[in-house]
Design an enzyme around this catalytic site. Sequence first.
Site, short mmCIF file in Angstrom:
data_model
loop_
_atom_site.label_atom_id
_atom_site.label_comp_id
_atom_site.label_asym_id
_atom_site.label_seq_id
_atom_site.Cartn_x
_atom_site.Cartn_y
_atom_site.Cartn_z
CE1 TYR A 139 -3.01 3.16 0.93
CE2 TYR A 139 -1.84 3.21 3.02
CZ TYR A 139 -2.71 3.81 2.12
OH TYR A 139 -3.26 5.03 2.39
CG PHE A 169 1.13 11.24 10.15
CD1 PHE A 169 1.50 11.98 9.03
CD2 PHE A 169 2.12 10.54 10.81
CE1 PHE A 169 2.83 12.03 8.59
CE2 PHE A 169 3.45 10.59 10.40
CZ PHE A 169 3.80 11.34 9.28
CG MET A 210 -5.27 -2.68 23.33
SD MET A 210 -4.83 -1.70 24.78
CE MET A 210 -4.46 -2.99 25.95
NE ARG A 285 -2.22 -3.48 12.16
CZ ARG A 285 -3.07 -2.44 12.04
NH1 ARG A 285 -4.36 -2.65 11.96
NH2 ARG A 285 -2.62 -1.21 12.02
N1 LIG Z 1 -8.21 7.10 6.40
C1 LIG Z 1 -6.91 7.25 6.72
O1 LIG Z 1 -6.48 7.18 7.89
C2 LIG Z 1 -5.92 7.55 5.61
C3 LIG Z 1 -4.58 7.78 5.96
C4 LIG Z 1 -3.66 8.07 4.95
C5 LIG Z 1 -4.08 8.17 3.63
N2 LIG Z 1 -5.38 7.92 3.30
C6 LIG Z 1 -5.79 8.02 1.89
O2 LIG Z 1 -6.92 8.87 1.79
C7 LIG Z 1 -7.77 8.45 0.71
C8 LIG Z 1 -9.18 8.25 1.22
O3 LIG Z 1 -9.17 7.26 2.24
P1 LIG Z 1 -10.53 6.85 2.96
O4 LIG Z 1 -10.18 6.38 4.33
O5 LIG Z 1 -11.53 7.91 2.79
O6 LIG Z 1 -10.93 5.57 2.09
P2 LIG Z 1 -12.36 5.12 1.57
O7 LIG Z 1 -12.22 3.69 1.18
O8 LIG Z 1 -13.43 5.47 2.56
O9 LIG Z 1 -12.59 6.01 0.28
C9 LIG Z 1 -12.02 5.70 -0.98
C10 LIG Z 1 -13.10 5.99 -2.05
O10 LIG Z 1 -12.54 5.79 -3.35
C11 LIG Z 1 -13.44 5.01 -4.13
N3 LIG Z 1 -12.61 4.31 -5.13
C12 LIG Z 1 -11.60 3.44 -4.91
N4 LIG Z 1 -11.04 3.08 -6.08
C13 LIG Z 1 -11.71 3.74 -7.07
C14 LIG Z 1 -11.57 3.81 -8.49
N5 LIG Z 1 -10.64 3.11 -9.14
N6 LIG Z 1 -12.42 4.60 -9.18
C15 LIG Z 1 -13.39 5.32 -8.51
N7 LIG Z 1 -13.53 5.30 -7.19
C16 LIG Z 1 -12.71 4.53 -6.47
C17 LIG Z 1 -14.15 4.11 -3.14
O11 LIG Z 1 -15.40 3.65 -3.59
C18 LIG Z 1 -14.30 5.07 -1.93
O12 LIG Z 1 -15.49 5.82 -2.02
C19 LIG Z 1 -7.12 7.19 0.14
O13 LIG Z 1 -6.35 7.57 -0.98
C20 LIG Z 1 -6.22 6.70 1.27
O14 LIG Z 1 -5.13 5.97 0.77
C21 LIG Z 1 -6.31 7.62 4.26
O1 LIG Z 2 -7.88 -3.54 16.46
C1 LIG Z 2 -6.88 -2.83 16.46
C2 LIG Z 2 -6.58 -1.94 15.38
C3 LIG Z 2 -5.43 -1.19 15.46
N1 LIG Z 2 -4.59 -1.30 16.52
C4 LIG Z 2 -3.37 -0.46 16.60
O2 LIG Z 2 -3.77 0.88 16.54
C5 LIG Z 2 -2.79 1.67 15.87
C6 LIG Z 2 -3.47 2.40 14.71
O3 LIG Z 2 -3.87 1.44 13.75
P1 LIG Z 2 -4.83 1.81 12.52
O4 LIG Z 2 -5.98 2.59 13.01
O5 LIG Z 2 -5.08 0.54 11.77
O6 LIG Z 2 -3.94 2.80 11.65
P2 LIG Z 2 -2.48 2.62 11.05
O7 LIG Z 2 -2.12 1.20 10.87
O8 LIG Z 2 -1.55 3.45 11.91
O9 LIG Z 2 -2.63 3.24 9.59
C7 LIG Z 2 -3.35 4.46 9.33
O10 LIG Z 2 -2.51 5.56 9.51
C8 LIG Z 2 -1.37 5.56 8.66
C9 LIG Z 2 -0.57 6.79 8.95
O11 LIG Z 2 -0.11 6.83 10.27
C10 LIG Z 2 -1.83 5.61 7.22
O12 LIG Z 2 -0.69 5.53 6.40
C11 LIG Z 2 -2.74 4.44 6.92
O13 LIG Z 2 -3.26 4.62 5.62
C12 LIG Z 2 -3.89 4.43 7.91
O14 LIG Z 2 -4.67 3.27 7.71
C13 LIG Z 2 -1.71 0.67 15.40
O15 LIG Z 2 -0.67 0.68 16.33
C14 LIG Z 2 -2.42 -0.68 15.44
O16 LIG Z 2 -1.53 -1.75 15.73
C15 LIG Z 2 -4.87 -2.14 17.58
O17 LIG Z 2 -4.10 -2.25 18.55
N2 LIG Z 2 -6.01 -2.88 17.51
#
Ligand SMILES: NC(=O)c1ccc[n+]([C@@H]2O[C@H](COP(=O)([O-])OP(=O)(O)OC[C@H]3O[C@@H](n4cnc5c(N)ncnc54)[C@H](O)[C@@H]3O)[C@@H](O)[C@H]2O)c1
Ligand SMILES: O=c1ccn([C@@H]2O[C@H](COP(=O)(O)OP(=O)(O)O[C@H]3O[C@H](CO)[C@@H](O)[C@H](O)[C@H]3O)[C@@H](O)[C@H]2O)c(=O)[nH]1
Length: 332
Positions: A139, A169, A210, A285
């Site tokens: 990813y 983040f 956790m 994990r």
């Molecule tokens: N949520 C987080 O903590 C987090 C952290 C870092 C980066 N991001 C990035 O932020 C963005 C949004 O994340 P999110 O948590 O809202 O995810 P999400 O899964 O809720 O949203 C992604 C959306 O994109 C759409 N999608 C995926 N592939 C597609 C395609 N090929 N064409 C059209 N639509 C498509 C899905 O249907 C969905 O609505 C992502 O790029 C993710 O990598 C999220």
């Molecule tokens: O059931 C659970 C789920 C998560 N965790 C912990 O909680 C923390 C946060 O985990 P999670 O919420 O899954 O987020 P991350 O793995 O830190 O990843 C998120 O945050 C990253 C940036 O910090 C982004 O790059 C990723 O896209 C986004 O999914 C981590 O230490 C996990 O090990 C647990 O202990 N138990």
Amino acid sequence: MKLLVTGGAGYVGSVCTAHLLAAGHDVTVLDDLSTGHRDAVPTAAAFVEGDVATAADDVLNGQGFDGVLHFAARSLVGESVVDPAKYWHGNVVTSVALLDAVRAHRVPRLVFSSTAATYGEPEISPITEDSPTRPTNPYGATKLAIDHAITSYAAASGGELGAVSLRYFNVAGAHRPTDGPMLGERHTTETHLIPLVLQVALGEREHVSMFGDDWPTPDGTCLRDYIHVDDLAAAHLLALDAAGADGGHLVCNLGNGTGFSVREVVEACRRVTGHPIPAIVAPRRAGDPAVLVASAERARTRLGWAPERGDLDGIVADAWAFAQAMRVGAGA
Ligand SMILES: NC(=O)c1ccc[n+]([C@@H]2O[C@H](COP(=O)([O-])OP(=O)(O)OC[C@H]3O[C@@H](n4cnc5c(N)ncnc54)[C@H](O)[C@@H]3O)[C@@H](O)[C@H]2O)c1
Ligand SMILES: O=c1ccn([C@@H]2O[C@H](COP(=O)(O)OP(=O)(O)O[C@H]3O[C@H](CO)[C@@H](O)[C@H](O)[C@H]3O)[C@@H](O)[C@H]2O)c(=O)[nH]1
């Protein structure tokens, strides 16, 4: 501005769409609804259901878009390890197709959802944008590849395309609009800590696991930098302005600069919900770094961004209000 939002039916994209509309922009959402929800798209936005890889060119063609905000992606770390093709095609191939369409139709601004996962295990904390990028999972590798692609497309555009990659983040919390329903995290496959902990308070799971209590951190559980989704959305509006300023490609971290442990998150959820939330210690994990905390100094200086919602209990309270609203909406 006339803007295309890819992934605007997802968590972050829908909240950003609401903020863009509130700021007076004209927004079209392109989403294939693979992980998003049609009812999360604010009603004032136009909606096109389709895959970015095949539909973006048509949507942008001749429409005079001023910018694209690209949220659409596959974003489950564990899934990316077992099914990398889904990530290299779904993220990289799709994003290159979007870049081709942006170039062909001379769209001047691009804002991209990058991630802290591009850095991998950090050598120093907080993480700056100059830190080594050594992703520990597919990813993160695909998001880094897209960042590189954006750099080269922007450089080759002769100043026509300005781009900003925002490295989020841990995004959390929910958006409370003045009108319309709340918008928050609603993933069918949920892996994120805060919504999982809140599922225990809702009675949907018995306990939270956790992942490890022997990390080199003060309480032995992992530290993460949780950022409110409204603060994140505010940065996107500023990034749109910055992208239009002088071409090139700017990369900025988005976080509060403070780490909270898994235990602290569980305790905050107990305080906010009043539920005892049983928590058990489970094995680590795979692929988890011990500490991920952002230096967002560049976003402050280059974008003029200042997060306002860093209080953990406030972030959890919004996520909790959203989780309860969803439960009522589902008739529970
Ligand atoms: N949520 C987080 O903590 C987090 C952290 C870092 C980066 N991001 C990035 O932020 C963005 C949004 O994340 P999110 O948590 O809202 O995810 P999400 O899964 O809720 O949203 C992604 C959306 O994109 C759409 N999608 C995926 N592939 C597609 C395609 N090929 N064409 C059209 N639509 C498509 C899905 O249907 C969905 O609505 C992502 O790029 C993710 O990598 C999220
Ligand atoms: O059931 C659970 C789920 C998560 N965790 C912990 O909680 C923390 C946060 O985990 P999670 O919420 O899954 O987020 P991350 O793995 O830190 O990843 C998120 O945050 C990253 C940036 O910090 C982004 O790059 C990723 O896209 C986004 O999914 C981590 O230490 C996990 O090990 C647990 O202990 N138990």
